[in-house]
Structure formats: C-alpha cells, structure tokens
Design an enzyme around this catalytic site. Structure first.
Site, PDB file in Angstrom:
ATOM      1  N   ASP A 553      54.653  51.157   3.950  1.00 61.68           N
ATOM      2  CA  ASP A 553      55.575  50.785   2.885  1.00 61.68           C
ATOM      3  C   ASP A 553      55.355  51.745   1.727  1.00 61.68           C
ATOM      4  O   ASP A 553      54.237  52.225   1.499  1.00 61.68           O
ATOM      5  CB  ASP A 553      55.342  49.341   2.429  1.00 61.68           C
ATOM      6  CG  ASP A 553      56.331  48.924   1.343  1.00 61.68           C
ATOM      7  OD1 ASP A 553      57.514  48.761   1.664  1.00 61.68           O
ATOM      8  OD2 ASP A 553      55.905  48.777   0.184  1.00 61.68           O
ATOM      9  N   GLU A 555      56.088  52.518  -2.506  1.00 60.96           N
ATOM     10  CA  GLU A 555      56.544  52.093  -3.827  1.00 60.96           C
ATOM     11  C   GLU A 555      57.075  53.339  -4.531  1.00 60.96           C
ATOM     12  O   GLU A 555      56.513  54.434  -4.374  1.00 60.96           O
ATOM     13  CB  GLU A 555      55.416  51.458  -4.629  1.00 60.96           C
ATOM     14  CG  GLU A 555      54.823  50.215  -3.998  1.00 60.96           C
ATOM     15  CD  GLU A 555      55.797  49.079  -3.836  1.00 60.96           C
ATOM     16  OE1 GLU A 555      56.767  49.019  -4.640  1.00 60.96           O
ATOM     17  OE2 GLU A 555      55.635  48.257  -2.920  1.00 60.96           O
ATOM     18  N   HIS A 694      54.633  43.504  -3.165  1.00 65.45           N
ATOM     19  CA  HIS A 694      55.127  44.646  -3.934  1.00 65.45           C
ATOM     20  C   HIS A 694      54.015  45.658  -4.220  1.00 65.45           C
ATOM     21  O   HIS A 694      54.076  46.377  -5.221  1.00 65.45           O
ATOM     22  CB  HIS A 694      55.795  44.196  -5.235  1.00 65.45           C
ATOM     23  CG  HIS A 694      57.052  43.403  -5.015  1.00 65.45           C
ATOM     24  ND1 HIS A 694      58.136  43.911  -4.334  1.00 65.45           N
ATOM     25  CD2 HIS A 694      57.388  42.129  -5.360  1.00 65.45           C
ATOM     26  CE1 HIS A 694      59.084  42.996  -4.280  1.00 65.45           C
ATOM     27  NE2 HIS A 694      58.654  41.906  -4.888  1.00 65.45           N
ATOM     28  N   ASP A 699      52.436  44.940   1.308  1.00 68.24           N
ATOM     29  CA  ASP A 699      53.685  44.780   2.057  1.00 68.24           C
ATOM     30  C   ASP A 699      53.558  45.311   3.477  1.00 68.24           C
ATOM     31  O   ASP A 699      54.153  44.763   4.408  1.00 68.24           O
ATOM     32  CB  ASP A 699      54.817  45.497   1.326  1.00 68.24           C
ATOM     33  CG  ASP A 699      55.250  44.757   0.068  1.00 68.24           C
ATOM     34  OD1 ASP A 699      54.739  43.646  -0.161  1.00 68.24           O
ATOM     35  OD2 ASP A 699      56.081  45.294  -0.689  1.00 68.24           O
TER      36      ASP A 699
END
Length: 739
Positions: A553, A555, A694, A699
């Site tokens: 994942d 960000e 998050h 995640d």
C-alpha cells in the site's frame, strides 16, 4: 401431450434458474408487458378479422378517439406492475442473494458473522433460522476443535520448542530445500545478512532473506552445488560426517565461512532416505581474519627487527670477548652498541605486546549481566576467601551492565584483598546506582585514607588474590570495559570508596521495519511445509494458495497522480504458503521533494517534517522492486497504487511487470450485492481488525488478511487459479476505474 408440456416447462424453468438476477428481472418485465398488452391486442385482432368492412369502420370511429386514454392507462398499469416487481425482486431475490453471500461468509471466512434479519417476514424468519443453525454449528465446531487441539498439543509443543531453539541460536542458521528456497532462518541470520546488504536494499536497510526466497540471491549457486556434490560423494564413501565447508565472499567483500549439513527424509530405512534440503550455518570471518593477519604482521615485524639487533649484539660481545685488552674508548663504544640494541629490542617487544593486547581486547566478549548478580558473586568470593564481612546499600536491583563477569568480579576481589592486607578493614559495602548511560559501582569501607600513589600502583600491578593471579591489571580490565575507576573519600562519614564507572546494557537497536512481535510462542520466520515447494516462475495456471504475494500500500501527497502528487510511504508484507509473514516487511518513508497537501495529512498523519531527510523515490523504488521480486503484487484499489509506480518508470527505470490482484475487484466478484467494497467494510464483514489504518504497512497487513479470508470463498465459486482470478476481476464494474 401433457407430458411433453411438463418436460418443456421444466426445461424452461431450469434455463431461467441459470440466469443471473438482472437477466431474470428483465425477463419478468417483458412477461409483465406481454401479460398486460397481449390479451388486448389478440382480442382486438380477432374482432377485426371477423368483422365486416362497415363494422371495421365503426370500430375505428369508436376506438381511435379513446386510444390515447387506453394507452395511458395501460402504461400506468405497466409502471405500477414494474414497481411491484422491482420491490419484490429487491426484497426476495436480491435479499436472498445477499443472504447467500452472508452465509458463505459464515461458512468459509468469518464464522462469527450473522445475517441481519431484514425484508419481508418470510425472509426474516429464514435469516433467524440461519443464525440459529450457525450457532449450533459453532458449538459443534468448538467441540471438534477442542478435541483436535488436545490431540495435537504434544506435536505442537515439540514443533514450538524446535522453532524457538532454531530462532535463538547464536549462529546464523538458514535451512533450504533442494531448490535453494529458504524455509527457515533465525534472528542472527536476518541481522547478519541485513548488515551485508548491498545496492538498492542497503539504501533502505533491507536484505533479501525471507521465506520462499532463493538463497542464491545471497550466496553463489555454484559453491552450494559444489558443497552438495561433496556431501553426496562422502555419503557414497560412507563417511562418518557427511558435511561440507567452504569460504565465500559476499557481494560487499565480506568473507563468510559456510557449513552445509544435509536434511534427510523421514524414512526409517536408511537406504531409502533421500536428501530433501540442507542446513547452512554462516559465520562472518572478515574481522577475525584481519586480526589474524595483523598478529602475523606484528610477529613478523618482531622477528625481522630482532634478527638485526641480535646480530649486532653478537658481534659486539664477540669483539669484547676476543679482545680483552682493547682500549677503553672502543670498549665503551661496543658496550653502547649492546645497550642501544637491547633498548631497541625492549621497545620493539613492548610495542608488539601492546598491539597484541589491543587485538586481545577486540576479541574479549562483553555480555549483558544484572548488576546485583555481579555484587552477589563478589560478596560470596570475598566472604569465602578473605573472611571479610560485606553488605549492600542503595543497590538498583534492575540495573543491567555491559560487562565480562569473571574479570570484573576478580577485580573487585583483588581490591578487597589489598584493603585487607594493607589497612585491615573489617567490612566492605557495595553501592550500585545509574548515572545516565553509565553505572556507578562503589566499594565502600571505613578506615584509613590511602594516597594517590598507592592507588596508582594497585591500578597498574598484575592482579593477585591468595593463590589466584591474572596477567591483567586493574587498568586493563577497566579499559576493556570502556569504563573508568577512581578513589574518593567521604570526609563527613569518615569513609572512602573505589568507584567503578561501567557501561549500562541497552537493548539492541533495530532498523525501522525490523521490530518483532513477540506475542506468539513460535517464531514466524519458518515454514517446514516449504520442503515440498518446487522452484517455479509465476504461472497463471497455478492455484492461488500456492503462490507467493507481496501485499503493498502507498501513502501519497494527494489523490491525483497525473497532477504531480507523489508517494510518501510504501508499506508491504509477504504472503508465503498461505501465511502472512509479519516479520518480512518493507516499511519506508519517501521524500516526495514537494509539500504534502493538508487534506492528505489529515488522513495519514505524515507531515513534511517526518519526510525531511528520508530517501527519495530513486532509492526506495528499486529496493521495493527487489523486495517483491518473484511474487504476485496484491493491493486494495491497486489501480491507484500502480499508477503512481508506473509514472516513475521513466525516472527510475524500475518496471513492475508481475501480475497484480486487487481485493477491491475480488470483493466485487464475491459480493456483488453488498453495499460497500471499501477496505474497512470488507474487513468488518470478514471479522478482521485493522491496526494502523491509513498507514502503508497497516493497510498492507489488513489487505493481506482480507485476501487470505477470500481464498476459500473464491474456491467455492470455482476461482482457484491466478488466471481465473484475473479474468473474474476484469469483468467487474470497478475494473473500469482509471487514474
């Protein structure tokens, strides 16, 4: 005729049952329209055909003025019927389909999930009955699981003990199958290979060691193949020890000593046993070889230098012996030569011993030891051998020291012995207090004061107590600990003390992403089932459960990759053999070289200050590419994350060409009638708690757990291979979303 009609009706009903809900709804609407308009149209045609021309003209005059009203009434009735059918479909057909999806969840993924009674009374009664059956099934499953757990407890205990033993060995241990795939490694191996990491992985503190990975990414294949050949040759000759040793150079130039021991199958017949893998013990010998080389150079220097001095002394002594009547001036010159050469030899010997002592100090092991244990050991020896009473005062019982226990205890006893011999003290007290990263260990006595010269002499003399002696001095021991010692008086209390200043033991620091969860009894970084794993590339027709995955994942600074938003964090975890390996992770912040949008900070909490000084995408992306090599990529809403990676291909030259699975699309395949396919909603349905929402790693771990819960649900639908999963994902509505 009746039988023919029944057969045809049955066949038609079977065809209708095979249709999906949407097709059946369209078919129901068409049938409603035919039922509402068909009888009227057929009746009108029959009347028109049987009527005379005059009657037909009269019918036209009577019907046509009212045809619009009839059409409107028919259309109104059709709309009402359509709404009724839609409501019935929503409550009965779609409601039952949603209930069926929930039932599959209870049966395969989340046994604690329950169907919410909603809709018509009949459907609610069915939902309640389903929940009652599920409750009964859970009770039966609990009983069966308890019996299975009791039967497996002894086997599990043995496996746990073996795994824990292998994990905590002081040597670096790696177990591989015959394809070179790693199926076990301990903490020392992970730390050692992390220290040896080179290239992209070194830039982020990583190392390519992990379950299912190839050992040949670390060690050369030809050397291991040669060692296996040596083992087989020794077995053929019935050698007592079928092992092989070799020394290899790591990519960073470090020298490694490797021992290879074969692992055999569990056959009771020794003639039928087969090699299923091998155990590697790895030791970094670079420093020890450098020390050996240094000692050889010191000894060689001592030998070469002494040879010339001895020759000069021999000549001078020979001349003094052969010519006893030589002049005093010449005799003095020869005596001076002897004196100078002896002085040079003495200095050279002192220098050699000093360098040799430094080498010994580097080899001297220090360990973490509880300070109160050092004091207790010293008290026992002092009371037994010196018959001196001892007590403690102000001792921190939880203070750990970094020390070598034997030499430190002997130093304390040596000082106590000197105090008894010179000052006849009657009692010795101990005090241990922390002082920042140091510890003060005080030896306190009451009595006469001593001079600094006396303490200096004691500090530099070779230590001796009764019949025990040591070539080391008190100063040697203190220097090897990297500490200090001094003498001090407490004039008000008429006492004096020696103060040892020693380093405090601190937990070994770990690089980011290397923190270990010790909540489980068994270390996660082993999997003996991988003995049966064969080395294959990513085959689209392989079962989903047999593949290795990198769940990741990202960000980002914002939600618009094409508008200049950048990656600020990549988190990833591996799935091997159906297990989420929380120890094998990739967790790295990335300097985006731009500011983070405020709306993004509110979501992930990563600020510009946290990103300052972090490596940029040119360093992180190649390291992540190495981490996920030979695995299927897995993400939630993968199109978003992959778009960011694809936009960096031109800049970094890194291309992610492996297959990609998306849990968002798979959720659409499994649960098309559910209201939401967000990660939180899916996790709730599957009974998964998300830690660190998050955040890249949080995640990724949640996505990995979701995917593992999805596997039995996909298998129930007949989706068992990677090719089938990709094909099913492409047919969902969400697959059309582009970034």
């Amino acid at each position: 005729m009746r039988e023919f009609i029944n057969v045809r009706a049955t066949a038609i009903m079977e065809q209708i049952q095979k249709m999906n809900a949407r097709t059946r709804f369209i078919l129901a609407v068409i049938i409603l329209g035919l039922l509402m308009t068909g009888p009227f149209v057929v009746t009108a045609l029959l009347i028109w055909v049987s009527a005379q021309p005059a009657e037909q003209a009269l019918l036209v005059q009577l019907v046509v003025p009212h045809l619009s009203l009839g059409t409107m009434m028919t259309l109104f009735g059709f709309i009402v019927g359509l709404l009724v059918i839609h409501q019935l479909f929503r409550q009965y057909v779609q409601g039952l389909l949603k209930m069926a999806e929930n039932l599959h969840l209870m049966l395969s993924a989340n046994r604690n999930f329950r169907v919410t009674p909603e809709g018509p009374p009949e459907v609610q009664l069915l939902a309640q009955a389903t929940n009652d059956l599920a409750q009964q099934r859970d009770g039966l499953m609990d009983d069966v699981e308890a019996q299975i757990a009791a039967a497996k407890s002894s086997v599990e205990d043995e496996k746990n003990r073996l795994a824990a033993l292998m994990s905590e060995l002081a040597q670096a241990v790696v177990v591989c199958n015959l394809d070179g795939r790693i199926l076990l490694y301990n903490s020392r191996a992970r730390l050692q290979f992390r220290a040896l990491a080179q290239g992209s992985t070194a830039g982020t503190g990583g190392a390519l060691i992990g379950l299912g990975r190839s050992i040949f990414s670390i060690l050369e294949r030809n050397q291991i193949d040669h060692a296996l050949g040596v083992v087989r040759q020794r077995l053929h000759k019935s050698a007592a020890a079928a092992i092989a040793n070799f020394i290899t150079a790591a990519r960073g130039g470090q020298l490694l000593r490797v021992q290879l021991v074969p692992v055999w199958s569990a056959s009771t017949d020794s003639r039928q046993r087969q090699m299923t893998g091998y155990v590697l013990t790895v030791e970094n010998i670079t420093r020890s070889l450098e020390q050996e080389s240094r000692r050889d150079q010191v000894l060689q220097s001592l030998t070469d230098g002494s040879r010339g001095s001895l020759a000069n002394i021999r000549v001078a002594v020979s001349n003094l012996t052969d010519y006893p009547d030589m002049e005093a001036e010449i005799r003095e010159r020869f005596v001076g030569i002897i004196s100078d050469e002896v002085l040079r030899m003495s200095q050279r010997l002192d220098q050699t011993m000093s360098e040799f002592a430094d080498s010994l100090k580097t080899r001297w092991p220090l360990e973490d030891v509880l300070g109160v244990d050092i004091i207790a050991a010293a008290q026992r020896r002092i009371e037994e051998q010196l018959k001196l009473s001892s007590k403690t005062e102000e001792v921190d019982e939880v203070l750990w020291l970094r020390a070598e226990s034997f030499s430190l205890v002997f130093s304390i006893c040596f000082l106590a012995s000197r105090l008894v011999d010179h000052y006849q003290i009657k009692e010795l007290r101990f005090r241990l207090l922390p002082f920042g990263k140091l510890a003060y260990l005080d030896l306190i006595w009451a009595g006469h004061a001593m001079s600094s010269e006396t303490f200096y002499t004691w500090e530099n003399d070779a230590m001796q107590m009764k019949k025990e002696s040591s070539p080391l001095s008190l100063r040697d021991v203190i220097d090897r600990h990297g500490g200090e010692i001094w003498y001090e008086r407490e004039k008000a209390a008429h006492r004096a003390f020696f103060r040892f200043v020693l380093p405090v033991a601190s937990p070994e620091t770990m690089a980011p992403g290397e923190l270990v969860d010790d909540s489980g009894a068994r270390p996660e970084y082993y999997d003996f089932d991988l003995f049966h794993f064969s080395d294959q590339n990513i085959d689209l027709d392989r079962p989903l459960a047999d593949l290795s995955y990198t769940v990741f994942d990202t960000e980002t600074t914002g939600l618009e990759p094409a508008a200049g938003d950048e990656i600020i964090q990549i988190g990833a975890v591996r799935i091997v053999n159906g297990r989420l390996l929380r120890h094998e992770i990739f967790d790295q912040l990335v300097n985006p070289e731009r500011f983070v949008r405020p709306e993004g900070i509110r979501i992930h909490g990563i600020t510009d200050d946290m990103l300052r000084g972090q490596p940029n995408i040119d360093v992180v992306l190649p390291a992540f590419h190495d981490f996920c090599s030979e695995t299927v990529l897995l993400a939630h809403n993968a199109a978003f994350d992959m778009r960011f990676l694809q936009l960096k291909e031109a800049r970094t030259g890194v291309v992610f060409s492996q297959p990609v699975l998306d849990t968002l699309l798979l959720s659409g395949v499994l649960h098309p009638n559910q209201d939401s396919h967000q990660l939180d909603s899916i996790a709730t349905r599957l009974g998964i708690a998300i830690d660190g929402r998050h955040s890249g790693l949080g995640d990724a771990c949640a996505t990995g757990e979701v995917f593992l819960k999805m596997l039995p649900l996909l298998a129930r639908m007949g989706i068992v291979t990677l090719r089938q999963a990709l094909a099913a994902s492409e047919k969902t509505y969400f697959a059309r979303v582009k970034y």
